[in-house]
Design a protein around this motif. Structure first.
Motif, PDB file in Angstrom:
ATOM      1  N   ASP A 185       2.493  65.161 139.594  1.00  0.00           N
ATOM      2  CA  ASP A 185       1.203  65.809 139.851  1.00  0.00           C
ATOM      3  C   ASP A 185       1.336  67.294 139.555  1.00  0.00           C
ATOM      4  N   CYS A 229      -0.828  71.130 138.438  1.00  0.00           N
ATOM      5  CA  CYS A 229      -2.021  71.935 138.192  1.00  0.00           C
ATOM      6  C   CYS A 229      -1.614  72.937 137.125  1.00  0.00           C
ATOM      7  N   HIS A 276      -6.194  69.765 136.571  1.00  0.00           N
ATOM      8  CA  HIS A 276      -5.441  68.984 137.550  1.00  0.00           C
ATOM      9  C   HIS A 276      -5.134  67.611 136.967  1.00  0.00           C
ATOM     10  N   GLY A 277      -4.025  67.038 137.381  1.00  0.00           N
ATOM     11  CA  GLY A 277      -3.761  65.656 136.978  1.00  0.00           C
ATOM     12  C   GLY A 277      -2.297  65.323 137.074  1.00  0.00           C
ATOM     13  N   ARG A 278      -1.986  64.127 136.596  1.00  0.00           N
ATOM     14  CA  ARG A 278      -0.602  63.677 136.632  1.00  0.00           C
ATOM     15  C   ARG A 278      -0.028  63.761 135.218  1.00  0.00           C
ATOM     16  N   LEU A 332      -0.291  66.108 129.778  1.00  0.00           N
ATOM     17  CA  LEU A 332      -1.354  66.005 130.779  1.00  0.00           C
ATOM     18  C   LEU A 332      -2.655  65.721 130.052  1.00  0.00           C
ATOM     19  N   ASP A 333      -3.282  64.612 130.384  1.00  0.00           N
ATOM     20  CA  ASP A 333      -4.581  64.334 129.772  1.00  0.00           C
ATOM     21  C   ASP A 333      -5.657  65.143 130.479  1.00  0.00           C
ATOM     22  N   GLU A 367      -8.791  65.753 132.038  1.00  0.00           N
ATOM     23  CA  GLU A 367      -9.885  64.992 132.645  1.00  0.00           C
ATOM     24  C   GLU A 367     -10.545  65.776 133.774  1.00  0.00           C
ATOM     25  N   GLU A 368      -9.712  66.344 134.638  1.00  0.00           N
ATOM     26  CA  GLU A 368     -10.238  67.084 135.795  1.00  0.00           C
ATOM     27  C   GLU A 368      -9.993  68.567 135.521  1.00  0.00           C
TER      28      GLU A 368
END
Lengths: 224, 224
Positions: B85, B87, B115-117, B162-163, B165-166
């Motif tokens: 995870d 940021c 943010h994301g995994r 990291l894709d 998305e957020e």
């Protein structure tokens, strides 16, 4: 503020790298120079178990680092009581390192990483003084050419203080480190130095009263 | 890489600010422009419950962000399995905002927070392509003037993906926002624009073979 300003920070597990150890030091003067040159830092904290990192303005006063910016209401609430665990990182990019091999491309930089628990500044006198330092950190001499904060503004300003204790300095400088067998390749290799925060001509506010010239502290502003 | 490059990211709780909402957007083009202009990003993750943030080089390829740099052996091990995870924040400082009041001092900036995994890239072909993009992101055109990575070098390079998305985009632009009652104060107010990553003259490697001139992709390098 009474802490020593020379010597080194004491390494800890967190500030001891597992690789490229030769790039790391704990020298206070080197740390201070990076913190003082940078206009902004990146502050990380944990919210609901997940990482968040946001840019903030900062000023170093002795061995205290004051942070100013929105960390979100939630983080600020957390910092009100026991403080907020943070990691503050400041990175100055000094150059692009262009090697003959893609693998040895790199960047020259200076980076400070500080770990610790930040506390919300609640004492009005400390806040007032830290804000004055902050204005002067961003534009030296500026605090004598502004209206200082009144009580309402001081109350509306959230400032965190992190004491500098667990801190490391990492940097890379110098030419690319190509492998010996690549030195005869026909590709140019070297460093392209870059500077950050280079000022352009000041832009007066549209509603600036007539007859106010750009002052020396603005005209002469430079970093690094 | 097949994702749309226009439109907006879908806001989430984390990417919805609690204040200054007018400074936030989710516009993909604005996000991409910031990611593409910046040379480096700051990557935060949680280690033993505490925040860590480190600078890394990055490249955006479509809606994927590739991260390259040391996150420490521990974080990389974590990312090997279920991902890590993170940021990722990129901040471009555009100017110093100098108001008549200390309180309204600010900075003009553009900032992307994602943010994301993140996942460790294990496929050699994806890694090879991403590294080529990374070299070209830092110095456009450079990947045609280097020796590409061999199998050993590819294996030794850790790359996270990291894709996107957020993601949110936050910025401030324009003059200071002084209170009406301060407009007649005798202090200069306005913006001092600053530019980041301004190149100086290239410095050839000390062991550069004679007769290799500085190539156009180095001489003409600029950002923003």
């Amino acid at each position: 503020m009474t802490a020593e300003t020379t010597g080194t920070y004491t390494p800890t597990d967190r500030t001891t790298p597992t690789r490229l150890r030769e790039r790391v030091s704990y020298d206070r003067e080197a740390v201070h120079a990076v913190l003082d040159e940078a206009v902004l830092c990146h502050v990380a904290f944990v919210a609901d178990g997940l990482p968040v990192v946001l840019p903030q303005l900062h000023v170093r006063v002795g061995e205290s680092l004051y942070l100013h910016g929105s960390t979100g209401a939630r983080a600020m609430r957390g910092s009100r009581d026991d403080g907020l665990d943070v990691c503050v990182t400041v990175t100055l990019l000094d150059g692009l390192v262009l090697a003959r091999s893609a693998f040895h491309h790199s960047a020259n930089y200076r980076c400070v990483v500080a770990h610790g628990r930040a506390h919300l500044v609640t004492d009005p006198a400390e806040k007032d003084e830290a804000l004055r330092h902050l204005v002067d950190a961003i534009v030296p001499g500026r605090s004598d050419h502004v209206r200082g904060p009144d009580r309402r503004e001081l109350a509306a300003t959230a400032l965190l203080r992190l004491d500098l204790e667990e801190v490391s300095y990492k940097h890379r400088a110098g030419p690319p480190g190509d492998d010996a067998e690549d030195l005869d390749l026909p590709w140019w290799a070297g460093v392209l130095p870059v500077r950050g925060a280079v000022p352009d001509a000041p832009v007066p506010a549209p509603d600036l009263a007539p007859g106010i010239a750009v002052p020396d502290h603005v005209r002469g502003w430079r970093r690094g």
